[in-house]
Motif scaffolding. Sequence first.
Motif, PDB file in Angstrom:
ATOM      1  N   ASP A   1      26.678 106.955  55.616  1.00 36.75           N
ATOM      2  CA  ASP A   1      26.257 105.725  54.945  1.00 36.75           C
ATOM      3  C   ASP A   1      27.434 105.057  54.256  1.00 36.75           C
ATOM      4  OD1 ASP A   1      23.549 105.771  55.622  1.00 36.75           O
ATOM      5  OD2 ASP A   1      23.014 107.005  53.904  1.00 36.75           O
ATOM      6  N   ASN A   2      28.274 105.868  53.610  1.00 37.30           N
ATOM      7  CA  ASN A   2      29.448 105.313  52.927  1.00 37.30           C
ATOM      8  C   ASN A   2      30.363 104.607  53.914  1.00 37.30           C
ATOM      9  OD1 ASN A   2      29.747 108.453  51.095  1.00 37.30           O
ATOM     10  ND2 ASN A   2      28.331 106.761  50.762  1.00 37.30           N
ATOM     11  N   VAL A   3      30.598 105.243  55.064  1.00 31.83           N
ATOM     12  CA  VAL A   3      31.496 104.673  56.075  1.00 31.83           C
ATOM     13  C   VAL A   3      30.954 103.360  56.620  1.00 31.83           C
ATOM     14  CG1 VAL A   3      32.411 105.027  58.407  1.00 31.83           C
ATOM     15  CG2 VAL A   3      32.534 106.884  56.734  1.00 31.83           C
ATOM     16  N   ILE A   4      29.670 103.342  56.940  1.00 31.80           N
ATOM     17  CA  ILE A   4      29.080 102.163  57.573  1.00 31.80           C
ATOM     18  C   ILE A   4      28.991 100.985  56.603  1.00 31.80           C
ATOM     19  CG2 ILE A   4      26.587 102.305  57.148  1.00 31.80           C
ATOM     20  CD1 ILE A   4      26.237 102.227  60.217  1.00 31.80           C
ATOM     21  N   ALA A   5      29.192 101.239  55.313  1.00 34.70           N
ATOM     22  CA  ALA A   5      29.138 100.173  54.305  1.00 34.70           C
ATOM     23  C   ALA A   5      30.178  99.099  54.559  1.00 34.70           C
ATOM     24  CB  ALA A   5      29.323 100.760  52.904  1.00 34.70           C
ATOM     25  N   ILE A   6      31.275  99.409  55.252  1.00 35.22           N
ATOM     26  CA  ILE A   6      32.316  98.400  55.473  1.00 35.22           C
ATOM     27  C   ILE A   6      31.862  97.317  56.444  1.00 35.22           C
ATOM     28  CG2 ILE A   6      34.159 100.062  55.012  1.00 35.22           C
ATOM     29  CD1 ILE A   6      34.789  99.929  58.033  1.00 35.22           C
ATOM     30  N   LEU A   7      30.728  97.516  57.131  1.00 34.33           N
ATOM     31  CA  LEU A   7      30.222  96.501  58.054  1.00 34.33           C
ATOM     32  C   LEU A   7      29.197  95.589  57.392  1.00 34.33           C
ATOM     33  CD1 LEU A   7      29.659  98.621  61.298  1.00 34.33           C
ATOM     34  CD2 LEU A   7      31.662  97.256  60.662  1.00 34.33           C
ATOM     35  N   THR A   8      28.793  95.895  56.177  1.00 32.60           N
ATOM     36  CA  THR A   8      27.712  95.154  55.535  1.00 32.60           C
ATOM     37  C   THR A   8      28.245  93.918  54.809  1.00 32.60           C
ATOM     38  OG1 THR A   8      27.852  96.602  53.592  1.00 32.60           O
ATOM     39  CG2 THR A   8      26.303  97.226  55.304  1.00 32.60           C
TER      40      THR A   8
ATOM     41  N   GLY B   1      41.475  97.770  60.143  1.00 30.96           N
ATOM     42  CA  GLY B   1      42.234  98.981  60.434  1.00 30.96           C
ATOM     43  C   GLY B   1      43.502  99.117  59.613  1.00 30.96           C
ATOM     44  N   PRO B   2      44.351  98.086  59.569  1.00 27.82           N
ATOM     45  CA  PRO B   2      45.582  98.194  58.765  1.00 27.82           C
ATOM     46  C   PRO B   2      45.293  98.433  57.285  1.00 27.82           C
ATOM     47  CG  PRO B   2      45.751  96.375  60.312  1.00 27.82           C
ATOM     48  CD  PRO B   2      44.330  96.855  60.377  1.00 27.82           C
ATOM     49  N   VAL B   3      44.211  97.856  56.765  1.00 25.74           N
ATOM     50  CA  VAL B   3      43.845  98.064  55.365  1.00 25.74           C
ATOM     51  C   VAL B   3      43.477  99.526  55.132  1.00 25.74           C
ATOM     52  CG1 VAL B   3      42.226  97.431  53.518  1.00 25.74           C
ATOM     53  CG2 VAL B   3      43.024  95.695  55.128  1.00 25.74           C
ATOM     54  N   VAL B   4      42.721 100.104  56.062  1.00 25.10           N
ATOM     55  CA  VAL B   4      42.320 101.510  55.927  1.00 25.10           C
ATOM     56  C   VAL B   4      43.546 102.414  55.905  1.00 25.10           C
ATOM     57  CG1 VAL B   4      41.116 103.430  57.015  1.00 25.10           C
ATOM     58  CG2 VAL B   4      40.056 101.160  56.979  1.00 25.10           C
ATOM     59  N   VAL B   5      44.457 102.218  56.851  1.00 23.77           N
ATOM     60  CA  VAL B   5      45.650 103.071  56.914  1.00 23.77           C
ATOM     61  C   VAL B   5      46.517 102.877  55.682  1.00 23.77           C
ATOM     62  CG1 VAL B   5      47.771 103.534  58.184  1.00 23.77           C
ATOM     63  CG2 VAL B   5      45.647 103.182  59.426  1.00 23.77           C
ATOM     64  N   ARG B   6      46.697 101.628  55.256  1.00 19.38           N
ATOM     65  CA  ARG B   6      47.535 101.353  54.079  1.00 19.38           C
ATOM     66  C   ARG B   6      46.985 102.035  52.830  1.00 19.38           C
ATOM     67  NH1 ARG B   6      47.845  96.363  54.865  1.00 19.38           N
ATOM     68  NH2 ARG B   6      46.195  95.616  53.476  1.00 19.38           N
TER      69      ARG B   6
ATOM     70  N   VAL C   1      36.880  99.492  51.009  1.00 16.58           N
ATOM     71  CA  VAL C   1      37.626 100.499  51.777  1.00 16.58           C
ATOM     72  C   VAL C   1      38.132 101.596  50.848  1.00 16.58           C
ATOM     73  CG1 VAL C   1      39.774 100.893  53.061  1.00 16.58           C
ATOM     74  CG2 VAL C   1      38.284  98.984  53.688  1.00 16.58           C
ATOM     75  N   LYS C   2      38.671 101.226  49.685  1.00 16.81           N
ATOM     76  CA  LYS C   2      39.181 102.220  48.729  1.00 16.81           C
ATOM     77  C   LYS C   2      38.062 103.146  48.256  1.00 16.81           C
ATOM     78  CE  LYS C   2      42.038 100.756  45.540  1.00 16.81           C
ATOM     79  NZ  LYS C   2      42.664  99.898  44.490  1.00 16.81           N
ATOM     80  N   ARG C   3      36.879 102.594  48.036  1.00 15.14           N
ATOM     81  CA  ARG C   3      35.761 103.419  47.566  1.00 15.14           C
ATOM     82  C   ARG C   3      35.290 104.370  48.666  1.00 15.14           C
ATOM     83  NH1 ARG C   3      31.296  99.794  44.700  1.00 15.14           N
ATOM     84  NH2 ARG C   3      30.343 101.866  44.491  1.00 15.14           N
ATOM     85  N   VAL C   4      35.282 103.893  49.905  1.00 17.98           N
ATOM     86  CA  VAL C   4      34.891 104.768  51.019  1.00 17.98           C
ATOM     87  C   VAL C   4      35.907 105.891  51.185  1.00 17.98           C
ATOM     88  CG1 VAL C   4      34.483 104.901  53.500  1.00 17.98           C
ATOM     89  CG2 VAL C   4      33.631 102.941  52.221  1.00 17.98           C
ATOM     90  N   LEU C   5      37.186 105.562  51.094  1.00 16.55           N
ATOM     91  CA  LEU C   5      38.228 106.584  51.213  1.00 16.55           C
ATOM     92  C   LEU C   5      38.122 107.605  50.078  1.00 16.55           C
ATOM     93  CD1 LEU C   5      41.255 104.381  52.286  1.00 16.55           C
ATOM     94  CD2 LEU C   5      40.204 106.212  53.641  1.00 16.55           C
TER      95      LEU C   5
ATOM     96  N   LEU D   1      24.541 101.754  50.143  1.00 16.34           N
ATOM     97  CA  LEU D   1      25.179 102.638  51.129  1.00 16.34           C
ATOM     98  C   LEU D   1      26.379 103.349  50.514  1.00 16.34           C
ATOM     99  CD1 LEU D   1      24.945 100.365  54.289  1.00 16.34           C
ATOM    100  CD2 LEU D   1      23.604 102.407  53.792  1.00 16.34           C
ATOM    101  N   LEU D   2      27.123 102.655  49.661  1.00 10.62           N
ATOM    102  CA  LEU D   2      28.252 103.304  48.987  1.00 10.62           C
ATOM    103  C   LEU D   2      27.770 104.372  48.008  1.00 10.62           C
ATOM    104  CD1 LEU D   2      30.630 100.294  48.208  1.00 10.62           C
ATOM    105  CD2 LEU D   2      31.028 102.135  49.851  1.00 10.62           C
ATOM    106  N   ALA D   3      26.576 104.171  47.465  1.00  9.01           N
ATOM    107  CA  ALA D   3      26.035 105.123  46.491  1.00  9.01           C
ATOM    108  C   ALA D   3      25.343 106.314  47.158  1.00  9.01           C
ATOM    109  CB  ALA D   3      25.047 104.411  45.574  1.00  9.01           C
TER     110      ALA D   3
END
Length: 278
Positions: free
Chosen positions: A134-141, A182-187, A150-154, A126-128
Amino acid sequence: MHEYDAALKKILTRPGSRLLRALTGCDSLRWLNVDLQKSRSLRVDLLGEATDGELVHIELQSQNEVMWPREGEYCFGVARKYGRFPRQIVLYVGEKPLRMKSTVSGPDFFFRFHVVDIRSFETEPLLASPELGDNVIAILTRLGQAKETVKRVLAKIAQAPAAERGEALDELMTLAALRKLGPVVVREAKKMPILNDIMDHEVFGPKLRRAHAAGQKEGREEGREEGERIILLRLAAHRFGPISLAVRKRIGGLTQAALGRASLRLLEARRIEDIFAR
């Protein structure tokens, strides 16, 4: 409707979704009307038609619930409207371990649907994917290193066209709440040049700030709950001696309100099991 429902529906219905392919075996579906009858509100999450005419019903679920009554209604509702039964998939995206059953039977009855834990999908494909959803939804897998994912999706969002970044970051924050990320994404987003423009966006900016605030509050509440759980375990061990693994697991599954009730019952409990009394 939950916010995560809307985000997941948008991602799954976009052309080229690798998750849709992995989930259903179909590269694409022709999405159909999800309102099934007028006499009573009955609306499925997603209903699509494959190229061979097969109907595929996808229900999105973040809690462990008894699903067969609802799935049964949906199944027969779809059959009434379209004249054929659908293949049914419940996509579980919750944080707790999956415990839902996918079959029910009686003396002359058997009903089955598919329950799929999104963590059964590998993160890397999904990240690839070239599709941002697909990239976004990878954080649920099946996450290994949540922060790195999270860094790779961002980074993918940062490379996307400017017009797509706000919506993608909004979806990322919505789904991140399902994993308390959420805090990890914002940070991590603060370290990237994409955030300032998005935070100033009249639509996405306020939503992202609210999501961040909610994540911080959730983290504080989770910390208080864990503290109450530790205190309860210590007091119970002081009164009853070593606490078994089974009891520790039961205490670990108590909500904050239930922890409070268990602590009060501990004052008069004659045995450790008494703190779980209804």
